[in-house]
Design an enzyme around this catalytic site. Structure first.
Site, mmCIF file in Angstrom:
data_model
loop_
_atom_site.group_PDB
_atom_site.id
_atom_site.type_symbol
_atom_site.label_atom_id
_atom_site.label_comp_id
_atom_site.label_asym_id
_atom_site.label_seq_id
_atom_site.Cartn_x
_atom_site.Cartn_y
_atom_site.Cartn_z
ATOM 1 N N ILE B 14 4.138 -3.026 4.348
ATOM 2 C CA ILE B 14 2.993 -3.655 3.672
ATOM 3 C C ILE B 14 1.949 -4.058 4.701
ATOM 4 C CG2 ILE B 14 2.265 -5.490 2.097
ATOM 5 C CD1 ILE B 14 5.074 -5.570 0.979
ATOM 6 N N HIS B 15 1.095 -3.118 5.066
ATOM 7 C CA HIS B 15 -0.010 -3.447 5.978
ATOM 8 C C HIS B 15 -1.236 -3.750 5.125
ATOM 9 C CE1 HIS B 15 -1.758 0.627 5.595
ATOM 10 N NE2 HIS B 15 -0.509 0.986 5.456
ATOM 11 N N ALA B 16 -2.416 -3.651 5.704
ATOM 12 C CA ALA B 16 -3.606 -4.146 5.020
ATOM 13 C C ALA B 16 -3.884 -3.500 3.660
ATOM 14 C CB ALA B 16 -4.815 -3.995 5.930
ATOM 15 N N ALA B 19 -1.313 -4.335 1.007
ATOM 16 C CA ALA B 19 -1.446 -5.746 0.661
ATOM 17 C C ALA B 19 -2.585 -5.920 -0.339
ATOM 18 C CB ALA B 19 -1.702 -6.578 1.916
#
Lengths: 587, 90
Positions: B14-16, B19
């Site tokens: 779950i990176h940018a 997210a």
């Protein structure tokens, strides 16, 4: 205290310091007196969020279907409205009893620190976005300092980390005496603009913004790149004296005869002006330039808030072209990207903007939008002597596509019975080694070329001209650059095409004799440099210039080339044109 | 209170961008929604929160919700995580 930087724009100014946007995310803490006051601060914060949201949504709308750009904007919007951030800021105001700016800056700094220590590089990279949102909020809260700049009672010396070219363009000479910046190099776009506006500037001072306080008295010596903070009486007296002498010399130059630029032996050199803003035309005419060698159109993007408007373009092109008649005006299509004007488009962060999405690379991908500018230029072409120039063309395919697109627009105009100049000259900028090496393949598609020596030097030597740590490697007299200029002239002339130079070299006292020697047909410089360059041309004999140019091609270092030219011009040039360090630096 | 466990299936976790997708789904609901990893529990409507969770690929996370339409909310968020955000899977 004396600071040494890069002399960016000649002249001397003495005045008090005005710090622009250097506070970033540290803002003075103010303790609130009452609960009502705290509620008021919360309201201010919410209003700021609302108005930043409005700004971001506008930018997002203007991006159309640039997917990456929209994604980034959406991410910024989510950050802006993040409930955790909101809670922390409002809690900070209400329980800490501090002003909104302080609560926002501490909250955002905390968030940035959190991101900074994360293992995931994809997340760490987002720190810049957090900072961007925080900065926008602070700017809204304190009201932009730029507004304050417009309401000054007396002119100031502007101190900033860096100035956006768009900010520099808005500066009025009467309001700003000089500017000094941490960033920037001798040929960054901002610097070039400062010269055009005739404002002394010293750039690349690295940390000066943290050493100067608002209201400090500054002496800015744009000739030597010195900035003196809170000078002694003696220093003040000395510099007032130097300033008076400088002004006197400047006035003498301005009074010169506005005739054509002739070499010592009577050869005529086309001397044109680079302009950025339409109102510069008046000055250009007064100075007797042989036309506009480069009209940068990027500012048009700034004044068009609601997308491209053909009439806005047309009106300006038509006005400049008809005012300059019978002299020619070279209009360069948008050269966005790189360090140029920030637009909705380049909110997409690129690791290497100078190697990225810029200039015609954008235009060719958005032909509908690009055609608006082309149409306006074509329509204006019947009102004057307009020439069209494309920046950053590196591939013949691009050139073919550009010509096809132009043809399409021309056919459409013909079908509608709208007149245009069918013989309008088409040219390209030569600013990459690729263009130089493959020039013989490109020339059949164009009528002329103009060498952008700043970019050519940067791309040839792989030096970012705005990075003070490597700026000393930037050298337009490097053998690799000089040989390319020589090649461009020879190859172009062999195909019967003419060559201009519109980069900083065209105004460099030591480069002018070499360019004449290589056989360049036209020099185009900032209007304020025209009298100087005319003087330079007047003392050069074509024959000696040719010899020097020839010789320079086999000299090992830029420094030695400059020494060679220096020994020739010393005693010939008016003293003011050469400063002691000129031959040492490569700008 | 409704909760459901799900494993983050994409390589990058779950990176940018993921997210942002989670938050955008979560804000559609009025109830409180959380995402819990072995390390932390965060508000699913906060981009800051979801990002600092830094759930890497293969991490098991628990999505929980409390309030109006809590079942639908948990389903929506779980669905997005399961999809792998349109990225390369482990």
């Amino acid at each position: 205290m004396l600071f040494r930087g890069i002399p960016a724009s000649h002249g001397i100014a003495i005045g008090s310091a005005f710090l622009l946007k250097v506070e970033e995310l540290r803002h003075a803490r103010r303790i609130l007196e009452s609960h009502e006051e705290a509620e008021g601060e919360v309201k201010r914060f919410q209003t700021a969020v609302f108005s930043v949201r409005h700004d971001l949504e506008n930018i997002a709308d203007s991006m159309g279907d640039v997917v990456e750009g929209r994604q980034i904007l959406e991410f910024l919007l989510l950050l802006l409205q993040d409930p955790m951030i909101k809670k922390e800021v409002e809690g900070g105001i209400l329980t800490g009893m501090v002003n909104a700016e302080y609560a926002v800056s501490t909250t955002f700094r905390g968030v940035m620190e959190k991101f900074d220590v994360m293992d995931d590089p994809y997340i760490r990279e987002r720190v810049a976005d957090v900072k961007d949102v925080g900065r926008r909020l602070i700017e809204k809260l304190i009201g932009t300092e730029k507004e304050a700049l417009n309401n000054l009672e007396q002119p100031v010396v502007l101190v900033a980390k860096d100035l956006d070219p768009s900010e520099t363009a808005g500066l009025k000479p009467g309001q700003v005496l000089a500017f000094v910046t941490d960033m920037g190099g001798r040929t960054s776009h901002t610097t070039i603009l400062a010269r055009a506006l005739g404002i002394p500037a010293v750039v690349g001072l690295q940390r000066i913004t943290s050493e100067i306080h608002p209201g400090d008295t500054l002496i800015v010596d744009g000739i030597h790149g010195h900035v003196i903070v809170n000078p002694t009486e003696e220093e003040l007296k000395y510099y007032r004296d130097v300033k008076a002498r400088f002004m006197e010399a400047e006035n003498l130059l301005q009074q010169m005869n506005p005739g054509p630029a002739l070499t010592e032996d009577g050869n005529r050199i086309e001397l044109a002006a680079n302009i950025e803003l339409p109102h510069e035309v008046e000055l250009v005419k007064k100075l007797g330039a042989d036309g506009i060698g480069l009209f940068r159109t990027e500012f048009l993007r700034l004044i068009q808030e609601n997308g491209e408007n053909e009439e806005d373009h047309y009106e300006i092109y038509e006005k400049i072209a008809s005012e300059m008649l019978p002299k020619s005006v070279i209009i360069r299509t948008y050269d966005m990207g790189g360090d140029k004007f920030r637009t909705g488009l380049d909110t997409v962060r690129e690791a290497n903007p100078f190697l990225g999405y810029r200039a015609v690379r954008i235009g060719l991908e958005r032909p509908a939008e690009f055609s608006i500018q082309l149409r306006a230029i074509l329509r204006a072409s019947v009102h004057g002597n307009i020439r069209l120039m494309f920046p950053m063309v590196t591939h013949v395919e691009q050139l073919r596509r550009l010509r096809d697109l132009l043809k399409l627009v021309q056919n459409d105009l013909t079908a509608r019975g709208i007149p245009f100049d069918k013989k309008m000259q088409i040219g390209i900028m030569v600013e990459t080694p690729a263009t130089v090496i493959a020039l013989d393949l490109m020339l059949p598609y164009v009528d002329f070329v103009s060498i952008g020596t700043n970019d050519l030097t940067q791309y040839t030597l792989a030096v970012d001209r705005g990075n003070p740590r490597v700026a000393d490697l930037y050298d337009s007299f490097h053998p690799a650059v000089l040989r390319q200029i020589d090649t461009v002239v020879r190859v172009s002339h062999s195909q019967g095409k003419w060559v201009g130079v519109c980069g900083s070299m065209a105004g460099n006292p030591l480069a002018v004799p070499l360019l004449i020697g290589f056989g360049v047909d036209e020099l185009s410089v900032a209007p304020s440099l025209i009298p100087d360059v005319k003087k330079m041309i007047a003392v050069v004999s074509t024959c000696a210039a040719r010899e020097m140019a020839e010789k320079s091609l086999s000299i090992e270092t830029g420094l030695m080339v400059r020494a060679l030219v220096h020994s020739y011009v010393i005693g010939k040039y008016p003293e003011i044109l050469l400063d002691e360090n000129d031959w040492k630096t490569g700008g | 209170m409704t909760e459901e466990m799900v494993t983050v299936p994409n390589k990058l976790g779950i990176h940018a961008r993921p997210a942002a997708l989670i938050v955008r789904a979560a804000v559609e609901f009025d109830c409180d929604i959380w995402v819990k990893s072995p390390a932390d529990k965060v508000n699913a409507k906060s981009i800051m929160g979801v990002m600092t969770l830094a759930a890497s690929g293969g991490t098991a996370v628990t999505v929980s919700a409390d309030g109006k339409e809590e079942r639908e909310a948990v389903d929506a968020v779980v669905e997005i995580i399961k999809s792998g955000f349109g990225e390369e899977m482990i």
